[in-house]
Design a protein around this motif. Structure first.
Motif, short mmCIF file in Angstrom:
data_model
loop_
_atom_site.label_atom_id
_atom_site.label_comp_id
_atom_site.label_asym_id
_atom_site.label_seq_id
_atom_site.Cartn_x
_atom_site.Cartn_y
_atom_site.Cartn_z
N ALA A 1 11.33 16.37 -72.02
CA ALA A 1 11.79 16.76 -70.69
C ALA A 1 11.90 18.28 -70.57
O ALA A 1 11.58 18.86 -69.53
N ALA A 2 12.33 18.94 -71.67
CA ALA A 2 12.49 20.39 -71.65
C ALA A 2 11.16 21.13 -71.51
O ALA A 2 11.11 22.25 -71.00
N LEU A 3 10.09 20.49 -71.93
CA LEU A 3 8.77 21.12 -71.83
C LEU A 3 8.40 21.46 -70.39
O LEU A 3 7.65 22.40 -70.14
N ALA A 4 8.94 20.68 -69.46
CA ALA A 4 8.61 20.89 -68.06
C ALA A 4 9.09 22.25 -67.55
O ALA A 4 8.50 22.82 -66.63
N SER A 5 10.15 22.77 -68.14
CA SER A 5 10.71 24.02 -67.64
C SER A 5 10.43 25.22 -68.53
O SER A 5 10.58 26.36 -68.11
N ASP A 6 10.01 24.98 -69.77
CA ASP A 6 9.83 26.11 -70.68
C ASP A 6 8.78 25.77 -71.74
O ASP A 6 9.10 25.24 -72.79
N SER B 1 12.53 16.72 -59.81
CA SER B 1 12.53 15.78 -60.93
C SER B 1 12.59 16.53 -62.26
O SER B 1 13.30 16.13 -63.19
N ALA B 2 11.82 17.62 -62.35
CA ALA B 2 11.82 18.43 -63.57
C ALA B 2 13.19 19.04 -63.84
O ALA B 2 13.54 19.34 -64.98
N ARG B 3 13.97 19.22 -62.79
CA ARG B 3 15.32 19.78 -62.93
C ARG B 3 16.36 18.69 -63.18
O ARG B 3 17.57 18.96 -63.14
N GLY B 4 15.89 17.47 -63.38
CA GLY B 4 16.80 16.39 -63.76
C GLY B 4 17.41 15.61 -62.62
O GLY B 4 18.34 14.82 -62.82
N LYS B 5 16.90 15.81 -61.41
CA LYS B 5 17.45 15.12 -60.25
C LYS B 5 16.85 13.72 -60.09
O LYS B 5 15.66 13.51 -60.32
N SER B 6 17.67 12.77 -59.69
CA SER B 6 17.20 11.40 -59.44
C SER B 6 16.59 11.32 -58.04
O SER B 6 16.72 12.25 -57.23
N THR C 1 4.66 8.06 -66.11
CA THR C 1 6.07 8.17 -65.72
C THR C 1 6.33 9.45 -64.93
O THR C 1 5.52 10.38 -64.93
N ARG C 2 7.48 9.48 -64.29
CA ARG C 2 7.92 10.65 -63.53
C ARG C 2 8.07 11.88 -64.43
O ARG C 2 7.66 12.99 -64.06
N ILE C 3 8.65 11.70 -65.63
CA ILE C 3 8.84 12.82 -66.55
C ILE C 3 7.49 13.39 -66.97
O ILE C 3 7.28 14.60 -66.98
N GLN C 4 6.55 12.50 -67.30
CA GLN C 4 5.22 12.97 -67.69
C GLN C 4 4.55 13.72 -66.54
O GLN C 4 3.87 14.73 -66.76
N ALA C 5 4.74 13.24 -65.32
CA ALA C 5 4.16 13.91 -64.15
C ALA C 5 4.75 15.31 -63.99
O ALA C 5 4.01 16.28 -63.74
N ALA C 6 6.07 15.43 -64.14
CA ALA C 6 6.72 16.74 -64.00
C ALA C 6 6.26 17.70 -65.09
O ALA C 6 5.98 18.87 -64.84
N VAL C 7 6.18 17.19 -66.33
CA VAL C 7 5.74 18.02 -67.46
C VAL C 7 4.30 18.49 -67.25
O VAL C 7 3.98 19.67 -67.39
N LYS C 8 3.43 17.56 -66.91
CA LYS C 8 2.02 17.90 -66.73
C LYS C 8 1.84 18.89 -65.58
O LYS C 8 1.08 19.86 -65.70
N ALA C 9 2.54 18.67 -64.49
CA ALA C 9 2.42 19.56 -63.34
C ALA C 9 2.89 20.97 -63.70
O ALA C 9 2.28 21.97 -63.28
N ALA C 10 3.98 21.07 -64.46
CA ALA C 10 4.48 22.37 -64.89
C ALA C 10 3.50 23.07 -65.81
O ALA C 10 3.23 24.27 -65.67
N LEU C 11 2.94 22.34 -66.77
CA LEU C 11 2.01 22.93 -67.72
C LEU C 11 0.70 23.35 -67.05
O LEU C 11 0.04 24.29 -67.51
N LEU C 12 0.33 22.68 -65.99
CA LEU C 12 -0.87 23.05 -65.25
C LEU C 12 -0.61 24.13 -64.20
O LEU C 12 -1.51 24.55 -63.49
N GLY C 13 0.65 24.54 -64.11
CA GLY C 13 1.01 25.59 -63.15
C GLY C 13 1.12 25.11 -61.73
O GLY C 13 1.12 25.92 -60.78
#
Length: 200
Positions: A42-47, A149-154, A184-196
């Motif tokens: 989950a932390a990968l999404a932000s850093d 979602s990446a910030r942990g919000k439901s 999953t939602r977490i994977q989507a947030a992580v992937k979107a963050a890593l792809l910019g």
């Protein structure tokens, strides 16, 4: 002064984790430590780190499961060097880790001089790895819901923040998951963050 390289350290034993963080920070790295795989992913999404250092025996998700999930999260994540640091030195574990694509497999007890040299070498070698350009396009609303979602919000929290229904939030999350080709939602947030595509 050069920017310190970031290491994501996943180790469930608190004493070992604290020692790793202390030694690696003394060697000039910035280290984020986690005791379980789910929190680390989950932390990968932000850093986005420059390297992942991971134990195999972890609560919730094993180190092997974390490594196995990398292709699902995205190509940018796959480019991050991944080092196992574990007490499991059995041949079958080493083979399983290598098959999944780990860059190094180091068996405890920890030789910190060797570990630091290995980390420095792997980060230096990965510097030239290109991050692929993505052809994924997210709508403004999809960007918003994934960012929250990446910030942990439901979904409930996001619905209140965006003044829409929870059903609408879930609709946009599902669309983003489909576009990003993850589960999953977490994977989507992580992937979107890593792809910019989002900035958490």
């Amino acid at each position: 002064m050069p920017e310190r390289k970031k290491i994501l350290c996943i180790e469930d034993d608190a004493d070992t984790r604290d020692l790793l963080i202390e030694e690696l920070e003394e060697a000039g790295f910035q280290v984020d430590g986690f005791g379980d795989g789910a929190s680390a992913l989950a932390a990968l999404a932000s850093d986005r780190p420059d390297l992942i250092l991971c134990d195999i025996d972890l609560p919730e998700l094993s180190g092997l499961e974390i490594l196995r999930s990398i292709p699902e999260i995205g190509p940018a994540f796959r480019a991050i060097p991944f080092i196992f640091l574990t007490a499991y030195g059995q041949r079958e574990n080493v083979i399983a880790a290598r098959r999944l694509g780990c860059d190094e497999y180091i068996v405890k007890p920890i030789d910190f001089e060797l570990l630091i040299e290995t980390i420095q070498n792997r980060i230096a070698r990965s510097a030239g790895r290109a991050v692929p350009v993505t052809n994924v396009h997210l709508t403004d609303r999809e960007v918003e819901v994934l960012t929250w979602s990446a910030r942990g919000k439901s979904s409930t929290d996001i619905a209140v923040l965006l003044k829409v229904s929870e059903r609408t939030v879930n609709f946009h999350v599902d669309n983003a998951i489909r576009k990003l080709d993850v589960a999953t939602r977490i994977q989507a947030a992580v992937k979107a963050a890593l792809l910019g595509l989002i900035v958490p």
